[in-house]
Design a protein around this motif. Structure first.
Motif, PDB file in Angstrom:
ATOM      1  N   GLU A  27      -3.856  -3.775  -2.999  1.00  0.00           N
ATOM      2  CA  GLU A  27      -4.587  -3.319  -1.923  1.00  0.00           C
ATOM      3  C   GLU A  27      -5.232  -4.252  -0.894  1.00  0.00           C
ATOM      4  O   GLU A  27      -5.761  -5.190  -1.752  1.00  0.00           O
ATOM      5  CB  GLU A  27      -5.639  -2.255  -2.165  1.00  0.00           C
ATOM      6  CG  GLU A  27      -5.282  -0.995  -2.834  1.00  0.00           C
ATOM      7  CD  GLU A  27      -6.374  -0.091  -3.663  1.00  0.00           C
ATOM      8  OE1 GLU A  27      -7.500  -0.627  -3.697  1.00  0.00           O
ATOM      9  OE2 GLU A  27      -6.138   0.889  -4.008  1.00  0.00           O
ATOM     10  N   PHE A  28      -5.113  -4.261   0.020  1.00  0.00           N
ATOM     11  CA  PHE A  28      -5.447  -5.502   1.135  1.00  0.00           C
ATOM     12  C   PHE A  28      -6.663  -5.002   1.941  1.00  0.00           C
ATOM     13  O   PHE A  28      -6.439  -4.123   2.785  1.00  0.00           O
ATOM     14  CB  PHE A  28      -4.291  -5.737   2.128  1.00  0.00           C
ATOM     15  CG  PHE A  28      -2.974  -6.196   1.224  1.00  0.00           C
ATOM     16  CD1 PHE A  28      -2.830  -7.483   0.648  1.00  0.00           C
ATOM     17  CD2 PHE A  28      -2.023  -5.527   1.053  1.00  0.00           C
ATOM     18  CE1 PHE A  28      -1.772  -7.978  -0.171  1.00  0.00           C
ATOM     19  CE2 PHE A  28      -0.818  -5.833   0.471  1.00  0.00           C
ATOM     20  CZ  PHE A  28      -0.650  -7.109  -0.306  1.00  0.00           C
ATOM     21  N   ASP A  29      -7.668  -5.681   1.592  1.00  0.00           N
ATOM     22  CA  ASP A  29      -9.049  -5.545   2.592  1.00  0.00           C
ATOM     23  C   ASP A  29      -9.512  -6.653   3.519  1.00  0.00           C
ATOM     24  O   ASP A  29      -9.161  -7.888   3.078  1.00  0.00           O
ATOM     25  CB  ASP A  29      -9.851  -5.014   1.197  1.00  0.00           C
ATOM     26  CG  ASP A  29     -11.171  -4.680   1.968  1.00  0.00           C
ATOM     27  OD1 ASP A  29     -11.522  -4.015   3.263  1.00  0.00           O
ATOM     28  OD2 ASP A  29     -12.441  -5.117   1.532  1.00  0.00           O
ATOM     29  N   LYS A  37      -7.516  -7.989  10.282  1.00  0.00           N
ATOM     30  CA  LYS A  37      -6.832  -7.169   9.571  1.00  0.00           C
ATOM     31  C   LYS A  37      -5.573  -7.499   8.992  1.00  0.00           C
ATOM     32  O   LYS A  37      -4.913  -8.164   9.450  1.00  0.00           O
ATOM     33  CB  LYS A  37      -6.727  -5.638  10.303  1.00  0.00           C
ATOM     34  CG  LYS A  37      -5.783  -6.185  11.541  1.00  0.00           C
ATOM     35  CD  LYS A  37      -5.551  -4.791  12.491  1.00  0.00           C
ATOM     36  CE  LYS A  37      -4.435  -5.278  13.583  1.00  0.00           C
ATOM     37  NZ  LYS A  37      -4.215  -4.116  14.424  1.00  0.00           N
ATOM     38  N   ASN A  64      -2.039  -1.982   4.460  1.00  0.00           N
ATOM     39  CA  ASN A  64      -2.976  -1.694   3.594  1.00  0.00           C
ATOM     40  C   ASN A  64      -2.614  -1.741   1.928  1.00  0.00           C
ATOM     41  O   ASN A  64      -3.492  -2.147   1.205  1.00  0.00           O
ATOM     42  CB  ASN A  64      -3.709  -0.427   3.889  1.00  0.00           C
ATOM     43  CG  ASN A  64      -4.285  -0.339   5.364  1.00  0.00           C
ATOM     44  OD1 ASN A  64      -4.802  -1.289   5.931  1.00  0.00           O
ATOM     45  ND2 ASN A  64      -4.064   0.580   6.092  1.00  0.00           N
ATOM     46  N   THR A  65      -1.380  -1.387   1.888  1.00  0.00           N
ATOM     47  CA  THR A  65      -1.014  -1.282   0.272  1.00  0.00           C
ATOM     48  C   THR A  65       0.384  -1.549   0.247  1.00  0.00           C
ATOM     49  O   THR A  65       1.095  -1.256   1.082  1.00  0.00           O
ATOM     50  CB  THR A  65      -1.335   0.263  -0.138  1.00  0.00           C
ATOM     51  OG1 THR A  65      -2.717   0.554   0.025  1.00  0.00           O
ATOM     52  CG2 THR A  65      -1.100   0.257  -1.746  1.00  0.00           C
ATOM     53  N   TYR A  73      -1.544 -11.546   7.733  1.00  0.00           N
ATOM     54  CA  TYR A  73      -3.125 -10.978   8.194  1.00  0.00           C
ATOM     55  C   TYR A  73      -3.237 -11.750   9.706  1.00  0.00           C
ATOM     56  O   TYR A  73      -2.509 -12.646  10.201  1.00  0.00           O
ATOM     57  CB  TYR A  73      -4.163 -11.923   7.346  1.00  0.00           C
ATOM     58  CG  TYR A  73      -4.478 -10.970   6.429  1.00  0.00           C
ATOM     59  CD1 TYR A  73      -5.751 -10.209   6.353  1.00  0.00           C
ATOM     60  CD2 TYR A  73      -3.822 -11.112   5.176  1.00  0.00           C
ATOM     61  CE1 TYR A  73      -5.981  -9.517   4.884  1.00  0.00           C
ATOM     62  CE2 TYR A  73      -4.268 -10.495   4.011  1.00  0.00           C
ATOM     63  CZ  TYR A  73      -5.247  -9.591   3.893  1.00  0.00           C
ATOM     64  OH  TYR A  73      -5.382  -9.118   2.693  1.00  0.00           O
ATOM     65  N   THR A 110      -7.150  -5.311  -5.972  1.00  0.00           N
ATOM     66  CA  THR A 110      -7.565  -5.324  -4.512  1.00  0.00           C
ATOM     67  C   THR A 110      -7.790  -6.909  -4.089  1.00  0.00           C
ATOM     68  O   THR A 110      -8.443  -7.491  -4.781  1.00  0.00           O
ATOM     69  CB  THR A 110      -8.828  -4.680  -4.256  1.00  0.00           C
ATOM     70  OG1 THR A 110      -8.575  -3.265  -4.815  1.00  0.00           O
ATOM     71  CG2 THR A 110      -9.202  -4.616  -2.838  1.00  0.00           C
ATOM     72  N   SER A 137      -9.203  -8.760  -1.361  1.00  0.00           N
ATOM     73  CA  SER A 137     -10.098  -8.627  -0.278  1.00  0.00           C
ATOM     74  C   SER A 137     -10.551 -10.045   0.559  1.00  0.00           C
ATOM     75  O   SER A 137     -10.721 -11.016  -0.168  1.00  0.00           O
ATOM     76  CB  SER A 137     -11.584  -8.164  -0.673  1.00  0.00           C
ATOM     77  OG  SER A 137     -12.500  -7.698   0.483  1.00  0.00           O
TER      78      SER A 137
END
Length: 202
Positions: free
Chosen positions: A79-81, A91, A95-96, A109, A175, A177
């Motif tokens: 998961e990318f936060d 952003k 997202n996944t 990104y 994740t 982040s």
């Protein structure tokens, strides 16, 4: 009588010549026919024709066609936060992603300076769960580097990573982040021309 003898002699010479040519043609045909097996035998003896040798071994091509470092028996959900501490846009492209341990993966990104002034900022990564930190290997990352962006400027940076196959099997999701924040005291007034920093490669 003399003319008959000459004609007979010429005919005999022609027949002998035709016979020799026929023998030469037969030898050339035989050599060409035997050339392929001879070539294979020589390459096999010298170990040159590696592809043919591997194709003769059942299942060898299938085993060699896959990267032995990749664990295809399981998938990890990444998961990318992205968190932006300020009035700008930040952003990931996705997202996944589901990846196999050992598989090389790239995610982009995007950062956009939505302000009417020049700004300097940098990002800091974090991971969850904590036990995954030692097994998340980034080969290229924009983190910990400072960037200067003009008003409205957009930049894209890659994150290239590999999840270590030694990651505990009970970890199913990681994740990644990033928190992007403005560097204090590095604001540049509009109209000035700050020195842009080069894209880093880590």
């Amino acid at each position: 009588m003399g003319t008959f003898s000459i004609s007979s002699g010429l005919r005999g010479d022609n027949l002998r010549m035709v016979g020799k040519l026929a023998v030469v043609a037969a030898l050339m045909f035989g050599f060409g026919y035997a050339l392929v097996p001879m070539y294979k035998a020589i390459c096999t003896a010298l170990g040159i024709n590696v592809l043919s040798l591997s194709e003769r071994q059942p299942g060898a091509s299938t085993a060699n066609g896959q990267n032995s470092q990749i664990d295809y028996s399981r998938s990890i959900s990444i998961e990318f936060d992205a968190n932006a501490r300020g009035p700008w846009a930040f952003k990931p492209a996705v997202n996944t992603l589901n990846v196999h341990p050992g598989e090389l993966t790239t995610v982009m990104y995007e950062f956009r300076n939505t302000q009417d002034r020049v700004m300097s900022a940098q990002a800091i990564p974090s991971y969850a769960p904590k036990q995954a930190t030692a097994h998340f290997n980034k080969l290229e990352c924009f983190c910990f580097n400072e960037y200067t962006l003009q008003p409205g400027e957009v930049k894209q940076w890659p994150v290239v990573f590999v999840v270590d196959p030694k990651l505990p099997r009970d970890v199913k999701t990681i994740t990644l982040s990033y928190t992007f924040f403005e560097v204090p005291g590095k604001n540049v007034k509009q109209g000035q021309a700050p020195k842009l920093e080069a894209e880093p490669r880590t």
